[in-house]
Motif scaffolding. Sequence first.
Motif, PDB file in Angstrom:
ATOM      1  N   CYS A 152      45.661  41.538  36.818  1.00  0.00           N
ATOM      2  CA  CYS A 152      45.952  40.271  36.138  1.00  0.00           C
ATOM      3  C   CYS A 152      46.368  40.582  34.701  1.00  0.00           C
ATOM      4  O   CYS A 152      45.692  41.340  34.012  1.00  0.00           O
ATOM      5  CB  CYS A 152      44.703  39.385  36.147  1.00  0.00           C
ATOM      6  SG  CYS A 152      44.852  37.959  35.035  1.00  0.00           S
ATOM      7  N   CYS A 155      43.136  38.897  32.337  1.00  0.00           N
ATOM      8  CA  CYS A 155      41.760  39.409  32.396  1.00  0.00           C
ATOM      9  C   CYS A 155      41.674  40.819  32.971  1.00  0.00           C
ATOM     10  O   CYS A 155      40.620  41.448  32.928  1.00  0.00           O
ATOM     11  CB  CYS A 155      40.859  38.451  33.179  1.00  0.00           C
ATOM     12  SG  CYS A 155      41.139  38.471  34.961  1.00  0.00           S
ATOM     13  N   VAL A 157      41.671  41.879  36.010  1.00  0.00           N
ATOM     14  CA  VAL A 157      41.037  42.077  37.316  1.00  0.00           C
ATOM     15  C   VAL A 157      42.088  42.545  38.319  1.00  0.00           C
ATOM     16  O   VAL A 157      43.267  42.205  38.234  1.00  0.00           O
ATOM     17  CB  VAL A 157      40.342  40.771  37.799  1.00  0.00           C
ATOM     18  CG1 VAL A 157      41.363  39.724  38.233  1.00  0.00           C
ATOM     19  CG2 VAL A 157      39.377  41.054  38.935  1.00  0.00           C
ATOM     20  N   CYS A 225      45.834  34.188  39.149  1.00  0.00           N
ATOM     21  CA  CYS A 225      44.636  35.034  39.200  1.00  0.00           C
ATOM     22  C   CYS A 225      43.479  34.205  39.745  1.00  0.00           C
ATOM     23  O   CYS A 225      43.211  33.098  39.257  1.00  0.00           O
ATOM     24  CB  CYS A 225      44.313  35.548  37.802  1.00  0.00           C
ATOM     25  SG  CYS A 225      42.765  36.478  37.717  1.00  0.00           S
ATOM     26  N   CYS A 228      40.654  34.087  36.606  1.00  0.00           N
ATOM     27  CA  CYS A 228      40.841  33.366  35.339  1.00  0.00           C
ATOM     28  C   CYS A 228      41.916  32.281  35.417  1.00  0.00           C
ATOM     29  O   CYS A 228      42.104  31.536  34.459  1.00  0.00           O
ATOM     30  CB  CYS A 228      41.150  34.346  34.206  1.00  0.00           C
ATOM     31  SG  CYS A 228      42.825  35.022  34.265  1.00  0.00           S
TER      32      CYS A 228
HETATM   33 ZN   LIG Z   1      42.801  36.985  35.481  1.00  0.00          ZN
END
Ligand SMILES: [Zn+2]
Length: 246
Positions: A152, A155, A157, A225, A228
Amino acid sequence: MTDWSKLSDAHGSAEGVPALLDRFEADPRGVWSELMDRLWPMLDTAFSASFAALPRFAEIAADRNPEERRWVLFAAGPIVACARRSVDGVAARAVYSSQIAELSRLTEECLRLPLEMEDYVGLLQAGLAFEDVEVWDEHLDNLAQGEYEVDCPYCGVNLFIVMGADGFFSCSDDYALGVVEKTPLRPTAPAELEGLAKRLHHQALADGQPALAQRVPYLFGQAACTDCGTVFSVADRVVANATPSW
Ligand SMILES: [Zn+2]
């Protein structure tokens, strides 16, 4: 004449490469993995001998009918894609430009064959390598596998971008293992695709690969995502996560 003893492959001296190329010419499919073990062992690395083999690949490919030719293109494509990462490779692209152009033309012929999606995408990817289309000449094959793994942009991830028989969605866990939160992908309308995306979509349809064509607007569309909520371009993340070219 190429002095193979002065060149290297994954095993060291490339002295054995000409004999291996002779065996490859006789049986491309059977010898492909042994050959690539020496010339392209780590997905993003090629050697001086790998590049020196390009004229031979062009010769072998030209002598084969399109049906038999694909294993030669599956060998030459990844090596050419690696060329931008080394001094030897950049030089080889210039020296063997006519042979690479010939490999490109020979690939186009093969794409019109009735092919499984995986083979079709492999050839399409090889064709992009011969045209020097960075990133997609090494990462288009995930489209056939139906999955890209990206991070992402907000964030960080790790996300799976899934497009295929399981649906079209993003998720942050291994979806194969059980129930996970999935967010639908947002494809670009086919009429709004541009550049390479537009070309790949048109070509897949023209070559009788509608299932692949259906995935292209998702690859060149957006995903959210699951952690987030940030919405991002899938293709941009594939590019951002790709191996640097130098
Ligand atoms: Zn994210």
